[in-house]
Design a protein around this motif. Structure first.
Motif, PDB file in Angstrom:
ATOM      1  N   ALA A  37      25.668 -36.951 -14.458  1.00 55.98           N
ATOM      2  CA  ALA A  37      24.574 -36.282 -15.159  1.00 55.98           C
ATOM      3  C   ALA A  37      23.786 -37.272 -16.012  1.00 55.98           C
ATOM      4  N   GLY A  58      27.055 -32.174 -11.702  1.00 57.22           N
ATOM      5  CA  GLY A  58      26.584 -32.996 -12.816  1.00 57.22           C
ATOM      6  C   GLY A  58      25.118 -33.340 -12.672  1.00 57.22           C
ATOM      7  N   GLU A  59      24.737 -33.772 -11.476  1.00 57.93           N
ATOM      8  CA  GLU A  59      23.331 -34.116 -11.233  1.00 57.93           C
ATOM      9  C   GLU A  59      22.437 -32.886 -11.335  1.00 57.93           C
ATOM     10  N   ALA A 106      21.821 -31.878 -14.925  1.00 58.59           N
ATOM     11  CA  ALA A 106      20.835 -32.763 -15.556  1.00 58.59           C
ATOM     12  C   ALA A 106      19.427 -32.253 -15.306  1.00 58.59           C
ATOM     13  N   LEU A 141      26.133 -30.833 -22.466  1.00 56.44           N
ATOM     14  CA  LEU A 141      26.834 -30.613 -21.202  1.00 56.44           C
ATOM     15  C   LEU A 141      28.321 -30.848 -21.421  1.00 56.44           C
TER      16      LEU A 141
END
Length: 409
Positions: A19, A305-306, A309, A106
């Motif tokens: 992220a 995670g990506e 983001a 996060l």
């Protein structure tokens, strides 16, 4: 959605580090603070039970290079434990007393190995496998071991058994199921892995569990099973699954789901404003399955995670990917996509289970709920399409390997 000035990420594994990298790759210019309890820079977990444990690799797969975090102005706090999150004050507090305000937060705190609440579980020589240091210690133990007992017949237990045999140890795997991996693959496909390991000299003790561990001078010497038998051991690996690390989230007042994870919506948001969760701890309402889903595999941590983001920067997009994982054991390699119920879904196979070259599809009506390719690599994209889209396909098309047919004909 205004761009946040400061994003804090708690968890230095693949989800958290991925992220942080994705934020910079998307052009985010605000502050990024990443906390990792591990002393090592962020790394991926699969190699820990595969190449690194076997000895084919000396390092894990790092999420990013040594200088990436400094070069991209990501403040990386390694070996730092976050002790509290104050949702009302939008603060993260660490073990040293530091207070860190956030605009977006996060949580990606991962999982910890489950233990066995039996006598002798604290003896030397009993291991779990989750971190790089765990893997290095276990590899060193395997290299010296004569008799290894692995508790758990799932993916980690199976891969670790292959590694221990590669090091020359006598290996016994204890599992409560009647067939290894039965809850994921069903008995017929699970038997492929059982027979593979048996051919390599692994002994199976299935349908039983551990009563206690016995030892001498503080070190493990054996495992007593609930059927009354005793297994000699100088190294034991407990591989009975992992529990999500949700203590921080629960103490902050975030809602937990029945599966033990942190409740998040399709966008990976918790009910608290500007707080997200990703990876092992995220119990997401998944649009594809129309229910909560918590997935512990590598691809889920990477992709969530990506994705988180992007949503922290205003994308507002649901996470829709189906589960995916892979495994390598001896000369067998496999990939699994989707989510099957092997107890009710219909198993259809293209290829040969006996020769361990096949594609297994779990079918519900005329759609593929999950697909697994074993030592067959050319159909990955087509299988992903069938799982992701629910495109109709007949049993006969699957048996003939017509995975790109796209219709039931």
């Amino acid at each position: 959605m205004a761009e946040p000035q400061r994003i804090v990420i708690v968890g230095g594994g693949l989800a958290g580090a991925g992220a942080a990298a994705a934020l910079r790759e998307r052009g985010y210019r605000g502050e990024v603070l990443l906390f990792g309890a591990d002393a090592h820079r962020p790394y991926e977990l699969p190699a820990l039970s595969k190449g690194l444990l076997i000895g084919d690799a000396e390092e894990p797969d790092w999420v990013r290079g040594q200088n990436f975090y400094t070069e991209h102005d990501i403040t990386l706090r390694l070996g730092t434990r976050v002790t509290r999150v104050e949702l009302g004050g939008r603060l993260v507090l660490d073990a040293s007393g530091g207070e860190h305000p956030y605009d977006r937060l996060l949580l990606a705190t991962g999982s910890k190995p489950r233990s066995l609440p039996v006598r002798g579980a604290d003896l030397a020589g009993i291991h779990t496998l989750r971190t790089l240091d765990d893997a290095l210690a276990l590899r060193a133990a395997f290299a010296k071991a004569e008799r290894v007992v692995i508790i758990g017949s799932g993916w980690i237990g199976s891969e670790a058994a292959a590694a221990a045999r590669k090091h020359g140890a006598e290996v016994t795997v204890v599992g409560m199921e009647s067939t290894p991996l039965e809850s994921v693959l069903g008995a017929e496909v699970g038997a492929v892995f059982r027979d593979l390991h048996a051919e390599q000299g692994v002994h199976w003790r299935l349908g039983t569990s551990v009563a206690d561990f016995v030892g001498d001078d503080g070190a493990v010497t054996g495992v007593r099973l609930t059927d009354g038998s005793m297994l000699e051991a100088d190294v034991v690996l407990i591989a009975v699954g992992a529990a999500p690390e949700t203590g921080l989230a629960q103490a902050a007042g975030l809602e937990l789901a029945e599966d033990g994870g942190v409740c998040v919506d399709a966008l990976l948001r918790t009910a608290s404003p500007d707080v997200y969760a990703a990876g092992d701890i995220a119990s997401q309402f998944h649009p594809k399955y129309e229910r909560r889903l918590r997935v512990e595999h590598w691809a889920n941590a990477k992709n969530q995670g990506e994705h988180a983001a992007g949503n922290m920067l205003g994308d507002h997009e649901s996470y829709r990917r189906a589960p995916y994982f892979f495994s390598d054991q001896y000369d067998l390699g496999c990939e699994y996509r989707g989510l099957a119920d092997p107890g009710t879904d219909r198993l259809v196979v293209c290829g040969s289970l006996a020769e361990r070259e096949f594609v297994a599809c779990w079918m519900r009506e005329n759609r593929v709920t999950a697909a697994m390719n074993v030592n067959v690599w050319e159909h990955g994209d087509a299988l992903k399409h069938l799982v992701d889209t629910g495109a109709p396909v007949t049993d006969e098309q699957v048996r003939r390997g017509e995975f790109s047919a796209g219709s039931a004909g």
